[in-house]
Design a protein around this motif. Structure first.
Motif, PDB file in Angstrom:
ATOM      1  N   GLU A 180       0.838  -1.195   0.000  1.00  0.00           N
ATOM      2  CA  GLU A 180       0.000   0.000   0.000  1.00  0.00           C
ATOM      3  C   GLU A 180       0.872   1.244   0.000  1.00  0.00           C
ATOM      4  O   GLU A 180       2.035   1.222   0.424  1.00  0.00           O
ATOM      5  N   LEU A 181       0.308   2.348  -0.487  1.00  0.00           N
ATOM      6  CA  LEU A 181       1.016   3.622  -0.481  1.00  0.00           C
ATOM      7  C   LEU A 181       1.212   4.098   0.954  1.00  0.00           C
ATOM      8  O   LEU A 181       0.305   3.985   1.777  1.00  0.00           O
ATOM      9  N   THR A 182       2.391   4.647   1.241  1.00  0.00           N
ATOM     10  CA  THR A 182       2.645   5.168   2.581  1.00  0.00           C
ATOM     11  C   THR A 182       2.711   6.688   2.599  1.00  0.00           C
ATOM     12  O   THR A 182       3.005   7.284   3.630  1.00  0.00           O
ATOM     13  N   MET A 183       2.443   7.335   1.469  1.00  0.00           N
ATOM     14  CA  MET A 183       2.548   8.791   1.405  1.00  0.00           C
ATOM     15  C   MET A 183       1.411   9.459   2.166  1.00  0.00           C
ATOM     16  O   MET A 183       0.266   9.020   2.110  1.00  0.00           O
ATOM     17  N   LEU A 184       1.733  10.538   2.861  1.00  0.00           N
ATOM     18  CA  LEU A 184       0.776  11.245   3.707  1.00  0.00           C
ATOM     19  C   LEU A 184       0.281  12.482   2.972  1.00  0.00           C
ATOM     20  O   LEU A 184       0.815  13.584   3.136  1.00  0.00           O
ATOM     21  N   PHE A 185      -0.756  12.307   2.164  1.00  0.00           N
ATOM     22  CA  PHE A 185      -1.332  13.415   1.416  1.00  0.00           C
ATOM     23  C   PHE A 185      -2.157  14.286   2.356  1.00  0.00           C
ATOM     24  O   PHE A 185      -2.812  13.797   3.273  1.00  0.00           O
ATOM     25  N   GLU A 186      -2.135  15.593   2.095  1.00  0.00           N
ATOM     26  CA  GLU A 186      -2.919  16.520   2.895  1.00  0.00           C
ATOM     27  C   GLU A 186      -4.368  16.531   2.403  1.00  0.00           C
ATOM     28  O   GLU A 186      -4.624  16.694   1.214  1.00  0.00           O
ATOM     29  N   SER A 187      -5.313  16.351   3.327  1.00  0.00           N
ATOM     30  CA  SER A 187      -6.729  16.394   2.978  1.00  0.00           C
ATOM     31  C   SER A 187      -7.137  17.827   2.659  1.00  0.00           C
ATOM     32  O   SER A 187      -6.640  18.770   3.280  1.00  0.00           O
ATOM     33  N   PRO A 188      -8.017  18.057   1.661  1.00  0.00           N
ATOM     34  CA  PRO A 188      -8.775  17.051   0.902  1.00  0.00           C
ATOM     35  C   PRO A 188      -8.096  16.609  -0.391  1.00  0.00           C
ATOM     36  O   PRO A 188      -8.642  15.800  -1.123  1.00  0.00           O
ATOM     37  N   ASP A 189      -6.899  17.160  -0.682  1.00  0.00           N
ATOM     38  CA  ASP A 189      -6.229  16.851  -1.942  1.00  0.00           C
ATOM     39  C   ASP A 189      -5.439  15.551  -1.805  1.00  0.00           C
ATOM     40  O   ASP A 189      -4.209  15.530  -1.936  1.00  0.00           O
ATOM     41  N   THR A 190      -6.148  14.463  -1.571  1.00  0.00           N
ATOM     42  CA  THR A 190      -5.500  13.169  -1.397  1.00  0.00           C
ATOM     43  C   THR A 190      -5.516  12.379  -2.693  1.00  0.00           C
ATOM     44  O   THR A 190      -6.271  12.676  -3.619  1.00  0.00           O
ATOM     45  N   PHE A 191      -4.679  11.366  -2.741  1.00  0.00           N
ATOM     46  CA  PHE A 191      -4.649  10.484  -3.911  1.00  0.00           C
ATOM     47  C   PHE A 191      -5.994   9.791  -4.090  1.00  0.00           C
ATOM     48  O   PHE A 191      -6.507   9.678  -5.218  1.00  0.00           O
ATOM     49  N   GLU A 192      -6.597   9.346  -2.994  1.00  0.00           N
ATOM     50  CA  GLU A 192      -7.869   8.640  -3.078  1.00  0.00           C
ATOM     51  C   GLU A 192      -8.970   9.537  -3.648  1.00  0.00           C
ATOM     52  O   GLU A 192      -9.773   9.093  -4.486  1.00  0.00           O
ATOM     53  N   ASN A 193      -9.017  10.797  -3.198  1.00  0.00           N
ATOM     54  CA  ASN A 193     -10.038  11.720  -3.699  1.00  0.00           C
ATOM     55  C   ASN A 193      -9.841  12.028  -5.184  1.00  0.00           C
ATOM     56  O   ASN A 193     -10.808  12.093  -5.945  1.00  0.00           O
TER      57      ASN A 193
END
Length: 515
Positions: A180-193
């Motif tokens: 799984e990805l371990t990068m900590l994206f800042e919400s709401p601009d996440t990879f999942e979104n």
């Protein structure tokens, strides 16, 4: 001989021509039907010369043309979408927007599998790819080449599940053992979104993130990346992420910002206290009602707070050493009540202004400890201040102490909101704050980090035990002076000789962490 006089036909030209042809044919057929109808009425002997009849005929023709044009548009829309999909995969320059196979309308016209097939067949077409020498599998060549760079390549499926990751990609292991990805994206601009939006609304999409870390601040293995993402619906590699390790560029900048935040946190508390005392002193000078003893007490508190401020500045200057070694401090013989007395008034004031009850139960007959008072009062201040902030209105914070082997153990207990078990192990990292605490309480996340540095510098341990919605207990130990007196005397009070060499980590089956 090939006829070159005709212009080249393009895929993108099909739909405009088909649309024009459909409109023209619809209008011609309507006019033809209207003409035949008029002739039939004329030969039947009906008087067609009056104006009313002419208006009826014209209105009928116009409405019929309008209805049939709408019907033709609805019937030709699937052809339009197929044409747009083929234009998109043809590679011709075009401003035509490719259709989304997941659009709601696809449920009604049944085009979803056809459009998906077009995209899939296009993504599998490798006839134009540059051939690679067949001396070894292409995947081996690519993997070895990527291992020579700081870049990482990650391929995911439509749901974001990792299918492939190169050597330097920021990948960890999920609870089920899958990558799984371990990068900590800042919400709401996440990879999942981003992926969810691209999957639902687009055929192709790209996005760039800068300064994305794979671990929280303070972790020695933290890396910071620029991330480039591409999505293509129906492809055998729907999502491709390129990660470029920019730690050497970004980390020094982050360290500078960390230091500024750290300094601001450390200095804000004592400066606020000093300003409060000065305000009181100014009021008394302007309207003297305070006797000499009271003025002397107030001035002594100002001196104590100023000394604390000086000690905090020393800790700031030493904090960078803790990142690589430990905090350099000198330890002398003190009693714990002596140490706490320096902040007792401040702590009582903080608790009362927040409508909390502070109960301090430190026995006077405890053995003396090896301590640096300025540093140790900061630990006590941080832990009590946190307990006040995270307690409920009217709650009680208890501070007690007892002998624990060769140490004196201090506990700060609250019945507040508690800490989720999955974040307890991160509490002593620099600048770490859980999402819940960021939403409810102001702060920087540096207090527990420096508290751990100070306790480590005393040769003790700091730990937390917490249960969500039931409260937390923060504890730390400092050595009994008699157990380390000989070492400290030999080292002129320097703490190098007594630094704890033990390991920190989870105590299994409990929401407990020992630093």
């Amino acid at each position: 001989m090939v006829d070159t006089s005709q212009p080249k036909q393009h895929v993108r030209d099909f739909w405009p021509k088909a649309r024009r042809r459909g409109i023209v044919l619809t209008i011609i057929m309507e006019l033809l039907v209207a003409g035949i109808l008029t002739l039939a009425l004329f030969f039947s002997g009906i008087n067609v010369d009056n104006i009313a009849f002419a208006i009826i005929i014209i209105a009928g023709i116009a409405s019929s043309i309008g209805i049939n044009l709408i019907l033709a548009h609805m019937l030709m829309t699937p052809l339009k979408d197929l044409s747009a999909a083929l234009t998109h995969v043809s590679g011709e320059p075009s401003d035509i927007i490719p259709p989304n196979s997941s659009a709601p309308s696809r449920k009604y016209d049944g085009l979803e599998p056809l459009i998906e097939l077009i995209y899939k067949l296009s993504s599998q077409d490798t006839s134009s790819a540059t051939p690679v020498a067949a001396t070894e599998p292409t995947t081996d060549i690519v993997s070895r080449a990527l291992a020579q760079t700081d870049a990482g390549v990650i391929i995911c499926d439509e749901a974001g599940k990792v299918l492939y990751a190169s050597a330097h990609a920021p990948i960890g292991e999920a609870a089920d053992g899958s990558p799984e990805l371990t990068m900590l994206f800042e919400s709401p601009d996440t990879f999942e979104n981003w992926l969810a939006t691209a999957r639902d609304q687009q055929v192709k999409s790209s996005h760039t993130w800068q300064r994305v870390a794979d671990k929280i601040v303070g972790d020695p293995d933290r890396r910071i990346f620029d991330v480039f993402a591409n999505y293509e619906k129906g492809s055998t590699a729907p999502v491709v992420l390129i990660t470029v390790d920019r730690s050497s560029t970004y980390q020094p900048e982050d360290d500078q910002l960390d230091f500024i935040s750290f300094a601001a946190h450390e200095l804000r508390g004592p400066v606020t206290v000093i300003r409060g005392y000065l305000d009181v002193f100014r009021e008394e000078v302007e309207s003297p009602s305070m006797d000499a003893d009271e003025r002397a007490t107030l001035l002594s508190r100002l001196v104590v707070s100023a000394n604390r401020l000086s000690g905090y500045i020393t800790n700031i200057l030493n904090a960078s050493r803790h990142d690589r070694q430990h905090l350099k401090i000198n330890l002398r013989e003190y009693t714990l009540p002596q140490v706490y007395a320096a902040i007792a008034d401040d702590m009582s004031l903080r608790a009362s202004t927040q409508n909390r009850l502070l109960s301090v139960q430190i026995p006077s007959d405890l053995p003396t400890i090896a301590a640096d008072p300025s540093s140790l009062t900061e630990v006590l201040s941080n832990l009590i201040d946190n307990a006040i902030k995270y307690s409920n209105e009217g709650g009680t914070i208890t501070v007690n102490a007892s002998v624990d082997g060769e140490f004196v153990r201090v506990n700060v207990i609250d019945q507040g909101i508690g800490i989720p078990a999955n974040v307890v192990s991160n509490l002593f990292h620099k600048f770490y704050r859980s999402h819940r605490s960021r939403e409810t309480v102001a702060g920087t996340g540096i207090g527990l980090y420096i508290s751990k540095a100070i306790v480590d510098g005393h040769g003790g341990i700091i730990e937390v035990k917490s249960e969500e919605n039931k409260g937390s207990t923060f504890s730390f130990t400092v050595p009994i002076y008699a157990t380390v007196a000989e070492k400290l005397t030999a080292a002129a009070g320097a703490n190098d000789a007594i630094i704890r060499q033990g390991e920190s980590g989870w105590i299994k089956n409990h929401a407990k962490y020992r630093g």
